[in-house]
Design an enzyme around this catalytic site. Structure first.
Site, PDB file in Angstrom:
ATOM      1  N   GLU A 143       1.267   4.230   0.217  1.00  0.00           N
ATOM      2  CA  GLU A 143       0.565   5.660   0.622  1.00  0.00           C
ATOM      3  C   GLU A 143       1.247   6.296   2.037  1.00  0.00           C
ATOM      4  OE1 GLU A 143      -4.127   5.922   0.585  1.00  0.00           O
ATOM      5  OE2 GLU A 143      -3.717   3.622   1.323  1.00  0.00           O
ATOM      6  N   ASP A 194       0.937  -1.333   0.100  1.00  0.00           N
ATOM      7  CA  ASP A 194       0.039   0.036  -0.201  1.00  0.00           C
ATOM      8  C   ASP A 194       0.864   1.150   0.060  1.00  0.00           C
ATOM      9  OD1 ASP A 194      -1.827   2.269   0.329  1.00  0.00           O
ATOM     10  OD2 ASP A 194      -2.694   1.277   2.092  1.00  0.00           O
TER      11      ASP A 194
END
Length: 308
Positions: A169, A167
């Site tokens: 982010e 992920d």
């Protein structure tokens, strides 16, 4: 209004400390028979259903509390959310970090992870940026990418996990003097990780610089992923990756926030359009059987039963 990117509630991060490896065999007390291992739940037909769990707030065991009418699991994959990729400013290197809640889950794998696996549910560790400049897309060289891949695969082995979820982010590329995203890093990282764990799950939360850098020097790592999914909750969006439909989730549902009618519609589309994965986020400890049933009816032809 749908949630575009999931919210993160974090406790203060603790430094990753060395922990003793877990022993995965059954301990037998003198004079007592070993406890029987429960049989996995019956197999089901239909898309793979995924549940992210915010372990800062909720128990991984919640994933195993939902079954269909025939006793099969409502969810197939449980994602521990989330470990972090952090940056050591002294060594100028990325490293894998667990906050206190993730560390607790891993240290207590016998009671937090193994019960799900015994039911036939795969347990995957999500790895997320942590505002320190380290990300999957800015390793300075292949050696650094491979070193982080080894940290990941060693963690999977040590704690008896079923794979890794990426992920990209909150990395905040450039912080602490780190580099900006480059084209080689993620390809090298995923390639090394797949070599290290050929039979484990590698999944992609399809967001961030890494997600748009899947090809380098003639190598495309799309085929090395088992799954990829839409990261925008409350929306239908096909991940733009060269992967078969059976490995993709255009549906993204936040349980308790995405309307049940929307969740049901996404499930119908998943089946009718031939996609093989259905993504959910933020399964908590309350009875969410109505929310879960909204999509299991369409995916599997059955309501979900909640057993506390």
């Amino acid at each position: 209004m749908f949630t575009l990117v999931r919210s993160r509630v974090r406790t203060a991060a603790l430094a990753l400390s060395a922990v003793a490896a877990l022993a995965f065999g059954t301990t037998v007390t003198t004079g007592a028979a070993a406890a029987p291992v429960p049989a996995p739940a019956p197999a089901k037909q239909g898309p793979t259903s995924v549940a992210y769990v915010e372990v800062n707030n909720n128990s991984m065991l919640n994933v195993g509390k939902y079954t269909l009418a025939d006793g099969s699991n409502a969810f197939d994959v449980a994602v521990i959310f989330a470990a972090n990729i952090n940056y050591d400013t002294g060594k100028k290197a990325a490293y894998l970090h667990f906050n206190e809640n993730v560390q607790r889950v891993l240290d207590n794998a016998a009671t937090e992870i193994r019960p799900l696996q015994e039911k036939g549910i795969k347990v995957v560790l999500s790895v997320l940026g942590n505002h320190e400049g380290a990300g999957f897309a800015n390793f300075p060289n292949e050696q650094a990418s491979s070193a982080f891949a080894t940290e990941l695969s060693d963690t999977v082995s040590k704690y008896g996990l079923d794979g890794i979820d990426f992920d990209d982010e909150y990395a905040e590329y450039g912080n602490n003097g780190t580099g900006q995203p480059n084209d080689s890093s993620f390809v090298q990282l995923v390639t090394a990780l797949r070599t290290n764990m050929p039979d484990k799950i590698i999944s992609l939360y399809n967001i961030g610089p890494a997600a748009s850098r899947l090809s380098y020097d003639g190598v495309d790592v799309s085929s090395k992923f088992d799954y990829a999914w839409n990261p925008y909750y409350g929306t239908w969006q096909v991940p733009g990756m060269a992967m078969p439909k059976s490995k993709l989730s255009p549906a993204a549902v936040e349980i308790g926030r995405t309307a049940q009618s929307t969740a049901a519609d996404f499930a119908r589309r998943t089946v009718s359009e031939g996609y093989g994965v259905y993504l959910t986020y933020n399964l908590d400890g309350t009875d969410r059987s109505a929310d879960v049933s909204a999509f299991t009816r369409e995916l599997y032809g059955s309501d979900a039963v909640y057993t506390p």
